[in-house]
Enzyme design. Structure first.
Site, PDB file in Angstrom:
ATOM      1  N   ARG A  54       6.344  63.357  49.011  1.00  0.00           N
ATOM      2  CA  ARG A  54       6.822  62.336  48.001  1.00  0.00           C
ATOM      3  C   ARG A  54       7.616  61.139  48.643  1.00  0.00           C
ATOM      4  NH1 ARG A  54      11.230  61.538  49.720  1.00  0.00           N
ATOM      5  NH2 ARG A  54      11.695  60.357  47.841  1.00  0.00           N
ATOM      6  N   GLY A  55       7.666  60.241  47.534  1.00  0.00           N
ATOM      7  CA  GLY A  55       8.218  58.913  48.230  1.00  0.00           C
ATOM      8  C   GLY A  55       6.883  58.075  48.374  1.00  0.00           C
ATOM      9  N   ALA A  56       7.004  56.640  47.772  1.00  0.00           N
ATOM     10  CA  ALA A  56       5.785  55.893  47.401  1.00  0.00           C
ATOM     11  C   ALA A  56       5.040  55.779  48.746  1.00  0.00           C
ATOM     12  CB  ALA A  56       6.120  54.553  46.928  1.00  0.00           C
ATOM     13  N   ARG A  97      -0.391  60.965  41.580  1.00  0.00           N
ATOM     14  CA  ARG A  97       1.011  60.557  40.690  1.00  0.00           C
ATOM     15  C   ARG A  97       0.641  59.152  40.396  1.00  0.00           C
ATOM     16  NH1 ARG A  97       6.362  62.026  43.632  1.00  0.00           N
ATOM     17  NH2 ARG A  97       6.985  61.351  41.580  1.00  0.00           N
ATOM     18  N   GLN A 200      16.523  64.802  45.392  1.00  0.00           N
ATOM     19  CA  GLN A 200      16.127  64.076  46.767  1.00  0.00           C
ATOM     20  C   GLN A 200      17.337  63.619  47.439  1.00  0.00           C
ATOM     21  OE1 GLN A 200      14.655  63.432  43.673  1.00  0.00           O
ATOM     22  NE2 GLN A 200      12.633  63.218  43.650  1.00  0.00           N
ATOM     23  N   ASP A 241       8.945  52.231  43.811  1.00  0.00           N
ATOM     24  CA  ASP A 241       7.687  52.749  43.740  1.00  0.00           C
ATOM     25  C   ASP A 241       6.414  51.703  43.156  1.00  0.00           C
ATOM     26  OD1 ASP A 241       9.672  54.987  43.392  1.00  0.00           O
ATOM     27  OD2 ASP A 241       7.728  55.759  44.019  1.00  0.00           O
ATOM     28  N   ASN A 251      11.465  52.456  40.076  1.00  0.00           N
ATOM     29  CA  ASN A 251      11.885  53.345  41.143  1.00  0.00           C
ATOM     30  C   ASN A 251      12.448  54.459  40.434  1.00  0.00           C
ATOM     31  OD1 ASN A 251      12.304  53.724  44.103  1.00  0.00           O
ATOM     32  ND2 ASN A 251      14.592  53.640  43.465  1.00  0.00           N
ATOM     33  N   LYS A 252      12.821  55.593  41.238  1.00  0.00           N
ATOM     34  CA  LYS A 252      13.587  56.627  40.705  1.00  0.00           C
ATOM     35  C   LYS A 252      14.443  56.453  39.562  1.00  0.00           C
ATOM     36  CE  LYS A 252      12.502  60.015  41.663  1.00  0.00           C
ATOM     37  NZ  LYS A 252      11.747  60.776  40.800  1.00  0.00           N
TER      38      LYS A 252
END
Ligand code: MRU
Length: 351
Positions: A54-56, A97, A200, A241, A251-252
């Site tokens: 995970r993570g862009a 995603r 996270q 992201d 973003n998150k």
């Protein structure tokens, strides 16, 4: 900056070994360091969707290797007609995603390269995927130095989610800045928000920073505004992201609220993102597809339900911070102060 101000991380979340993609399973950290082997493009889709990786930037790199596997599978099935055969796999990877543009960006880079290939596409596409992987690591080190230079010695900073080595090829975007700033004596303390519901911040950011001796203090998401005021937080430092053409940043979930709180308390907001996260085709934040995940991610913890049966949960996992709340955008091509459409276009044109 002196060479001692360069920090590096030993975390290596994505590897290509023996014709397969090997991913550190981020769902199990910090309790266990287990790797997942992906030998097919379908396995890569599942790993991205289920948050093994995970993570862009990290899902972009994983997607690129997934494309290599998809091309090999198509070549084995139909030989020279492989390009018409791999379409379903390409779509599945691209859509695993939806919010982080790095995934679509990487898939599109390989699709473009594929157009001019003759013969077995496996090796040339692997070379390109490895190039994207290496470029992301280099970009993170460059951004780390650029962002660290903006931070005054002895600062307290806050970060959200995990924009670290785990979320990238290594070193990290926001955590790359924090690593380099700490190495240069510019950071005294890092507050990491726990980042519900996947934690996270609690599981990954505090793991990455504490194992390197960077002073990290974990806080609940709900305490962030209080901590900004009580602890004189100088910077909120986050990843992204997707950066829209006008500088709005996805973003998150929670980043938007943190940016509002930062503005109210005099903390500056730094977004650290490589150019692979910029999407000129998205005019502004309202056009960004916000991923919604299963309500069970909120109503359960560790598989055990604690919300009442039948209660409805709404789980958007990203939000959009308007450009007006962002003080600086750090990219590998330079720093943009008070980002807007013209400044972003100028930076991209200069590349
Ligand atoms: O749902 P996740 O864990 O993939 O979300 C990750 C984030 O929102 C990060 O902040 C972002 O991808 C930047 S990572 C360098």
């Amino acid at each position: 900056m002196s060479p001692s101000a360069h920090a590096s991380s030993t975390v290596n979340p994505i590897q290509w070994r023996d014709d397969r993609l090997v991913l550190l399973d981020q769902r199990l950290l910090p309790g266990a360091e287990i790797h997942v082997d992906c030998a097919t493009s379908a396995a890569v889709v599942t790993a991205i969707r289920d948050m093994v990786v995970r993570g862009a930037p990290a899902i972009g790199i994983a997607g690129a290797y997934g494309m290599v596997l998809a091309a090999r599978e198509a070549w084995q099935r139909v030989g020279p007609a492989w390009r018409s055969d791999w379409q379903d796999a390409v779509t599945a990877l691209r859509e695993a995603r939806p919010t982080a543009i790095n995934l679509a960006w990487a898939v599109d880079r390989l699709v473009l390269a594929a157009q001019t290939l003759d013969g077995d596409p496996g090796l040339p596409l692997l070379v390109l995927a490895q190039q994207l992987h290496a470029e992301d690591l280099a970009a993170n080190h460059r951004m780390g130095q650029l962002g660290a230079a903006l931070i005054a010695p002895g600062s307290t900073v806050m970060t959200h989610c995990n924009a670290g080595a785990l979320a990238t090829a290594g070193h990290g975007t926001a955590l790359g800045v924090i690593r380099d700033a700490h190495a240069a004596g510019r950071i005294e303390r890092v507050f990491a928000t726990e980042t519900r519901p996947w934690l996270q911040g609690a599981r990954l950011t505090s793991w990455e920073l504490s194992r390197e001796g960077i002073p990290v203090t974990l806080i609940t998401d709900g305490s962030a505004a209080h901590v900004m005021r009580a602890e004189a937080v100088a910077w909120l430092i986050v990843g992204a992201d997707r950066v829209a053409a006008n500088g709005d940043v996805a973003n998150k979930i929670g980043t938007y609220g943190l940016a509002i709180a930062a503005r109210a308390h005099g903390a500056r907001v730094m977004v650290v993102a490589p150019l692979s996260t910029f999407d000129p085709a998205t005019p502004d934040g309202s056009a960004i597809h916000i991923e919604e995940r299963a309500g069970e991610e909120i109503t359960t913890i560790g598989g055990q339900r604690y919300a009442p049966a039948g209660v409805t949960a709404y789980n958007p996992v990203f939000d959009v911070t308007p450009a007006a709340l962002i003080d600086v955008l750090v990219t590998e091509a330079g720093v943009i102060e008070r980002p807007d459409r013209a400044r972003i276009a100028a930076l991209q044109a200069a590349r």
